[in-house]
Design a protein around this motif. Sequence first.
Motif, PDB file in Angstrom:
ATOM      1  N   VAL A  46      29.846  15.927 -14.474  1.00 35.81           N
ATOM      2  CA  VAL A  46      28.700  15.949 -15.385  1.00 35.81           C
ATOM      3  C   VAL A  46      27.505  15.380 -14.625  1.00 35.81           C
ATOM      4  CG1 VAL A  46      27.808  15.273 -17.631  1.00 35.81           C
ATOM      5  CG2 VAL A  46      30.274  15.625 -17.321  1.00 35.81           C
ATOM      6  N   GLY A  47      26.760  16.269 -13.961  1.00 35.82           N
ATOM      7  CA  GLY A  47      25.713  15.855 -13.031  1.00 35.82           C
ATOM      8  C   GLY A  47      24.620  15.007 -13.640  1.00 35.82           C
ATOM      9  N   GLU A  48      24.261  15.256 -14.896  1.00 40.33           N
ATOM     10  CA  GLU A  48      23.132  14.535 -15.501  1.00 40.33           C
ATOM     11  C   GLU A  48      23.413  13.040 -15.633  1.00 40.33           C
ATOM     12  OE1 GLU A  48      22.862  14.221 -20.035  1.00 40.33           O
ATOM     13  OE2 GLU A  48      23.289  16.347 -19.702  1.00 40.33           O
ATOM     14  N   LEU A  49      24.675  12.635 -15.646  1.00 42.62           N
ATOM     15  CA  LEU A  49      25.006  11.220 -15.785  1.00 42.62           C
ATOM     16  C   LEU A  49      24.644  10.423 -14.536  1.00 42.62           C
ATOM     17  CD1 LEU A  49      28.481  11.361 -17.600  1.00 42.62           C
ATOM     18  CD2 LEU A  49      26.202  11.057 -18.606  1.00 42.62           C
ATOM     19  N   ALA A  50      24.480  11.101 -13.416  1.00 39.75           N
ATOM     20  CA  ALA A  50      24.134  10.423 -12.160  1.00 39.75           C
ATOM     21  C   ALA A  50      22.632  10.464 -11.880  1.00 39.75           C
ATOM     22  CB  ALA A  50      24.898  11.047 -10.998  1.00 39.75           C
ATOM     23  N   GLU A  51      21.819  10.787 -12.886  1.00 39.06           N
ATOM     24  CA  GLU A  51      20.370  10.895 -12.710  1.00 39.06           C
ATOM     25  C   GLU A  51      19.658   9.805 -13.501  1.00 39.06           C
ATOM     26  OE1 GLU A  51      19.569  14.786 -14.156  1.00 39.06           O
ATOM     27  OE2 GLU A  51      20.543  15.806 -12.462  1.00 39.06           O
ATOM     28  N   TRP A  52      18.397   9.551 -13.150  1.00 38.42           N
ATOM     29  CA  TRP A  52      17.574   8.606 -13.894  1.00 38.42           C
ATOM     30  C   TRP A  52      16.154   9.122 -13.979  1.00 38.42           C
ATOM     31  CZ3 TRP A  52      19.184   7.344  -8.896  1.00 38.42           C
ATOM     32  CH2 TRP A  52      18.161   7.197  -7.953  1.00 38.42           C
ATOM     33  N   GLU A  53      15.425   8.593 -14.953  1.00 35.74           N
ATOM     34  CA  GLU A  53      14.023   8.946 -15.139  1.00 35.74           C
ATOM     35  C   GLU A  53      13.222   7.660 -15.306  1.00 35.74           C
ATOM     36  OE1 GLU A  53      13.743  11.389 -18.582  1.00 35.74           O
ATOM     37  OE2 GLU A  53      15.377  12.721 -17.958  1.00 35.74           O
ATOM     38  N   VAL A  54      12.104   7.559 -14.585  1.00 37.56           N
ATOM     39  CA  VAL A  54      11.222   6.397 -14.698  1.00 37.56           C
ATOM     40  C   VAL A  54      10.030   6.786 -15.555  1.00 37.56           C
ATOM     41  CG1 VAL A  54       9.796   4.730 -13.460  1.00 37.56           C
ATOM     42  CG2 VAL A  54      11.957   5.523 -12.450  1.00 37.56           C
ATOM     43  N   GLY A  55       9.926   6.172 -16.725  1.00 35.96           N
ATOM     44  CA  GLY A  55       8.822   6.439 -17.623  1.00 35.96           C
ATOM     45  C   GLY A  55       7.743   5.390 -17.509  1.00 35.96           C
ATOM     46  N   GLU A  56       6.800   5.418 -18.434  1.00 31.83           N
ATOM     47  CA  GLU A  56       5.691   4.466 -18.398  1.00 31.83           C
ATOM     48  C   GLU A  56       6.163   3.046 -18.666  1.00 31.83           C
ATOM     49  OE1 GLU A  56       1.453   3.579 -20.706  1.00 31.83           O
ATOM     50  OE2 GLU A  56       2.487   5.494 -20.996  1.00 31.83           O
ATOM     51  N   ARG A  57       7.091   2.894 -19.609  1.00 33.44           N
ATOM     52  CA  ARG A  57       7.552   1.555 -19.993  1.00 33.44           C
ATOM     53  C   ARG A  57       9.033   1.319 -19.725  1.00 33.44           C
ATOM     54  NH1 ARG A  57       4.281  -1.376 -23.690  1.00 33.44           N
ATOM     55  NH2 ARG A  57       2.125  -1.125 -22.979  1.00 33.44           N
ATOM     56  N   THR A  58       9.815   2.372 -19.621  1.00 32.70           N
ATOM     57  CA  THR A  58      11.259   2.213 -19.490  1.00 32.70           C
ATOM     58  C   THR A  58      11.834   3.093 -18.384  1.00 32.70           C
ATOM     59  OG1 THR A  58      11.733   3.932 -21.134  1.00 32.70           O
ATOM     60  CG2 THR A  58      11.526   1.667 -21.944  1.00 32.70           C
ATOM     61  N   VAL A  59      13.034   2.739 -17.969  1.00 33.49           N
ATOM     62  CA  VAL A  59      13.839   3.579 -17.072  1.00 33.49           C
ATOM     63  C   VAL A  59      15.029   4.075 -17.880  1.00 33.49           C
ATOM     64  CG1 VAL A  59      15.280   3.649 -15.001  1.00 33.49           C
ATOM     65  CG2 VAL A  59      13.171   2.298 -15.010  1.00 33.49           C
ATOM     66  N   ARG A  60      15.225   5.382 -17.878  1.00 32.89           N
ATOM     67  CA  ARG A  60      16.425   5.947 -18.508  1.00 32.89           C
ATOM     68  C   ARG A  60      17.449   6.142 -17.402  1.00 32.89           C
ATOM     69  NH1 ARG A  60      19.042  10.743 -19.428  1.00 32.89           N
ATOM     70  NH2 ARG A  60      20.081  10.953 -21.474  1.00 32.89           N
ATOM     71  N   LEU A  61      18.449   5.283 -17.377  1.00 35.26           N
ATOM     72  CA  LEU A  61      19.436   5.252 -16.310  1.00 35.26           C
ATOM     73  C   LEU A  61      20.708   5.949 -16.772  1.00 35.26           C
ATOM     74  CD1 LEU A  61      19.938   3.818 -13.460  1.00 35.26           C
ATOM     75  CD2 LEU A  61      21.154   2.083 -14.799  1.00 35.26           C
ATOM     76  N   GLY A  62      21.058   7.053 -16.112  1.00 32.33           N
ATOM     77  CA  GLY A  62      22.279   7.768 -16.456  1.00 32.33           C
ATOM     78  C   GLY A  62      23.495   6.871 -16.332  1.00 32.33           C
ATOM     79  N   ALA A  63      24.466   7.084 -17.203  1.00 30.23           N
ATOM     80  CA  ALA A  63      25.639   6.213 -17.238  1.00 30.23           C
ATOM     81  C   ALA A  63      26.452   6.266 -15.950  1.00 30.23           C
ATOM     82  CB  ALA A  63      26.529   6.601 -18.421  1.00 30.23           C
ATOM     83  N   GLY A  64      26.274   7.326 -15.154  1.00 32.94           N
ATOM     84  CA  GLY A  64      27.048   7.475 -13.932  1.00 32.94           C
ATOM     85  C   GLY A  64      26.310   7.119 -12.657  1.00 32.94           C
ATOM     86  N   VAL A  65      25.123   6.505 -12.759  1.00 30.16           N
ATOM     87  CA  VAL A  65      24.372   6.093 -11.562  1.00 30.16           C
ATOM     88  C   VAL A  65      25.086   4.904 -10.929  1.00 30.16           C
ATOM     89  CG1 VAL A  65      22.188   5.204 -10.670  1.00 30.16           C
ATOM     90  CG2 VAL A  65      22.187   6.900 -12.512  1.00 30.16           C
ATOM     91  N   PRO A  66      25.486   4.986  -9.664  1.00 30.76           N
ATOM     92  CA  PRO A  66      26.206   3.861  -9.040  1.00 30.76           C
ATOM     93  C   PRO A  66      25.280   2.693  -8.714  1.00 30.76           C
ATOM     94  CG  PRO A  66      25.911   5.633  -7.458  1.00 30.76           C
ATOM     95  CD  PRO A  66      25.411   6.163  -8.773  1.00 30.76           C
ATOM     96  N   TYR A  67      25.890   1.531  -8.587  1.00 30.50           N
ATOM     97  CA  TYR A  67      25.112   0.321  -8.308  1.00 30.50           C
ATOM     98  C   TYR A  67      24.299   0.439  -7.028  1.00 30.50           C
ATOM     99  CZ  TYR A  67      27.932  -2.019 -11.866  1.00 30.50           C
ATOM    100  OH  TYR A  67      28.528  -2.381 -13.039  1.00 30.50           O
ATOM    101  N   THR A  68      24.824   1.081  -6.023  1.00 32.72           N
ATOM    102  CA  THR A  68      24.113   1.207  -4.749  1.00 32.72           C
ATOM    103  C   THR A  68      22.767   1.880  -4.930  1.00 32.72           C
ATOM    104  OG1 THR A  68      26.169   1.246  -3.496  1.00 32.72           O
ATOM    105  CG2 THR A  68      24.227   2.140  -2.415  1.00 32.72           C
ATOM    106  N   ARG A  69      22.698   2.893  -5.770  1.00 39.33           N
ATOM    107  CA  ARG A  69      21.437   3.598  -5.993  1.00 39.33           C
ATOM    108  C   ARG A  69      20.431   2.696  -6.692  1.00 39.33           C
ATOM    109  NH1 ARG A  69      21.908   9.146  -5.820  1.00 39.33           N
ATOM    110  NH2 ARG A  69      19.653   9.096  -5.555  1.00 39.33           N
ATOM    111  N   ILE A  70      20.903   1.848  -7.604  1.00 40.77           N
ATOM    112  CA  ILE A  70      20.013   0.905  -8.282  1.00 40.77           C
ATOM    113  C   ILE A  70      19.426  -0.068  -7.271  1.00 40.77           C
ATOM    114  CG2 ILE A  70      19.904  -0.947 -10.008  1.00 40.77           C
ATOM    115  CD1 ILE A  70      22.236   0.517 -11.453  1.00 40.77           C
ATOM    116  N   ILE A  71      20.285  -0.582  -6.390  1.00 45.80           N
ATOM    117  CA  ILE A  71      19.839  -1.537  -5.373  1.00 45.80           C
ATOM    118  C   ILE A  71      18.804  -0.903  -4.450  1.00 45.80           C
ATOM    119  CG2 ILE A  71      20.582  -2.887  -3.369  1.00 45.80           C
ATOM    120  CD1 ILE A  71      23.357  -3.094  -4.793  1.00 45.80           C
ATOM    121  N   GLU A  72      19.066   0.318  -4.014  1.00 44.21           N
ATOM    122  CA  GLU A  72      18.229   0.958  -2.997  1.00 44.21           C
ATOM    123  C   GLU A  72      16.970   1.602  -3.564  1.00 44.21           C
ATOM    124  OE1 GLU A  72      20.882   3.707  -1.122  1.00 44.21           O
ATOM    125  OE2 GLU A  72      21.866   2.163   0.111  1.00 44.21           O
ATOM    126  N   GLU A  73      17.015   2.091  -4.811  1.00 44.33           N
ATOM    127  CA  GLU A  73      15.924   2.930  -5.289  1.00 44.33           C
ATOM    128  C   GLU A  73      15.238   2.449  -6.569  1.00 44.33           C
ATOM    129  OE1 GLU A  73      16.659   7.196  -4.840  1.00 44.33           O
ATOM    130  OE2 GLU A  73      18.630   6.685  -3.999  1.00 44.33           O
TER     131      GLU A  73
END
Length: 296
Positions: free
Chosen positions: A51-78
């Motif tokens: 389920v590819g969309e779970l590994a995606e995120w979107e940065v909005g004006e006030r919030t980040v919508r973080l897909g449930a499948g985004v790994p910790y490494t991506r959060i740290i790096e990006e």
Amino acid sequence: MDFLRPAGWEEALAAKAEHPTAVPIAGGTDVMVEINFDHRRPEYLLDLNRVGELAEWEVGERTVRLGAGVPYTRIIEELRAELPGLALAAHTVGSPQIRNRGTVGGNLGAASPAGDAHPALLAAGAGVEVASVRGTRLIPVEEFYTGVKRNALEPDELIRAVHIEKADGPQQFSKVGTRNAMVIAVCAFAVALHPRTRTVRTGIGSAAPTPVRAREAEEFLTAALAEGGFWESGERITPSVARQFAELCSGACSPIDDVRGSAKYRRHAVAVMARRTLGWTWEAYREGNERTAQCA
């Protein structure tokens, strides 16, 4: 044990509706440990890796919508700039291999009081987006935890994403463990300054049946900063204010004695972490104000 492998989100929801006892698996860093030690033997495993969309995120004006499948490494790096507290917490998760596979969605699903992501989510301000074939709802993160390793998900629901407020001020995370790395937290603490609303939020892990906020401490510090004019002046927080904040954070705990630490030690450690992280975040706020004044 049957293995369900949906190719997309709608198919995943249909599979969960048909098999409500199916256990979702993405990184598998918690689920596979329980299975390997025979602590859990689910009838179905629901693999969400396709389920590819779970590994995606979107940065909005006030919030980040973080897909449930985004790994910790991506959060740290990006996402370190947008979600500094969560990035700091992610650094403490397991080994590099676990950080490459483990996810915030998995941490929420497991709902362990010792989960490293929980204090940072509480301090930042987050909502958990869950869905089923019946529809979608957004659960405030502090309402998501309902007990030890229990959450607010209905049997047919899956975690789709986490909506996290973008940092508008400094954030910090601190964790005590029985060793320096690859360890379950004896206790953990997160704090976030929110200059836009002139409020403070906290998160405490592994010191109560669920992750909790120290609400009385937040209210005290928010009032103290306003009454003392600290937001405008950028003056250092007085030791008496920091000490009272720490004591109130400790008082928000309801820990137990276990093999990793005593209840007394956990309360003491939370107080120490609260005082230290408050000092670090406030110094970062003061330095930011000074840089702004110099550039003006």
